[in-house]
Enzyme design. Sequence first.
Site, PDB file in Angstrom:
ATOM      1  N   ASP A  68       0.829  -1.203   0.000  1.00 30.96           N
ATOM      2  CA  ASP A  68       0.000   0.000   0.000  1.00 30.96           C
ATOM      3  C   ASP A  68       0.864   1.254   0.000  1.00 30.96           C
ATOM      4  O   ASP A  68       1.990   1.254   0.500  1.00 30.96           O
ATOM      5  CB  ASP A  68      -0.978   0.007   1.169  1.00 30.96           C
ATOM      6  CG  ASP A  68      -0.300  -0.073   2.530  1.00 30.96           C
ATOM      7  OD1 ASP A  68       0.681  -0.830   2.657  1.00 30.96           O
ATOM      8  OD2 ASP A  68      -0.748   0.619   3.467  1.00 30.96           O
ATOM      9  N   GLU A 133       0.030  -1.012   5.883  1.00 33.04           N
ATOM     10  CA  GLU A 133       1.090  -0.399   6.688  1.00 33.04           C
ATOM     11  C   GLU A 133       0.914   1.111   6.773  1.00 33.04           C
ATOM     12  O   GLU A 133       1.158   1.715   7.810  1.00 33.04           O
ATOM     13  CB  GLU A 133       2.462  -0.729   6.093  1.00 33.04           C
ATOM     14  CG  GLU A 133       3.623  -0.477   7.048  1.00 33.04           C
ATOM     15  CD  GLU A 133       4.163   0.944   7.008  1.00 33.04           C
ATOM     16  OE1 GLU A 133       4.924   1.323   7.912  1.00 33.04           O
ATOM     17  OE2 GLU A 133       3.822   1.687   6.062  1.00 33.04           O
TER      18      GLU A 133
END
Length: 375
Positions: A68, A133
């Site tokens: 991400d 994250e």
Amino acid sequence: MSATIALTQELIARPSLTPDDAGCQELIAGRLQKLGCRIERLRYGAVDNLWAVLGQGGPMLCFAGHTDVVPTGPLAAWHSDPFTPQIRDEVLYGRGAADMKSGIAAMVTATEAFVARGASPRGSIAFLITSDEEGSSIDGTKRVVETLTARGVRIDWCIVGEPSSARQTGDTVKIGRRGSLSGHLTVLGVQGHVAYPDIAENPVHSLAPALVELTTHSWDQGNEHFPPTTFQLSNLNAGTGALNVIPGQLEAHFNLRYAPVHTVEQLMTTIEDILRKNGVRYTLQWQPSGAPFYCPPGRLASAVSAAVKQVSGLSPKYATNGGTSDGRFLVHTGAEIVELGVPNPSIHKVNECVRLADINALHAMYVRILEGLFA
């Protein structure tokens, strides 16, 4: 063009805004499956996680990272589309180029190169890849670690591919991180007309003395492994938009990055004491998002330092500064954790980028680490 740069470009082209993986993990899983990795997809809520293992038994080296990325910011400020990777003057541009799709690509291609040489690990090589994250970090690495712990899986060494370096890949490796504590402060006032301050209460004025004290307070001097604790105000909002109205309340968000010379409770108490001492009427919501951790250099750190020296001639500096990472969850596995990645000056900025030479160096370092630990 190297295989690592090509894979980095493929990953950048997938707009994986947290927590959307956008197909990155399927691409990675396909590559790893060809090596003989056992693939497991662990989806929790809206978060995709990939757990892949090559080999059997221990010791286990785990490569950890995230697919991400943060939002792009204003597109007009980018010199090219953030999800259309471009190479200009030996530099690769795109959202996630440094944080941390080049790191993930290097993990994959290094393992491919290691296997292609006829090597096989005396133990296991694992991959823990998440799409959570940069977001809330609830259903990502934290949940996967809980699952693995419940299964009795032991991780001996863990390389987190975050962009740990300062100017050149390998000049800095992280062996710990400061803790992170955030607060959402609401300062209470009484709305009124600016011409009648005697019958109103301006929360901006109320907070001002306390804010001066908070921003100038000497929290600590850190210790031999950690830099001093810092306080930063990240958002401050008050007012109705009208020029003649005293606001009724103020909203503020702040964060402390703290050394383990403090506990969370001590930091909370200090801040609330300062607010009360300055007569601030308030409510405060706390959000601890990561405890500090430190891993004394062991066999993995030695292998990393040797690999960096062999590839670049540098002797890396061990550090614990910077933001939080998923190392704060992985440390609970008992693994020795080292963060080694490309330089970080452009991360989370517009025109995020990384030099091609830094990507290729990271690949070479990962190969040398695998050889040092397993060959």
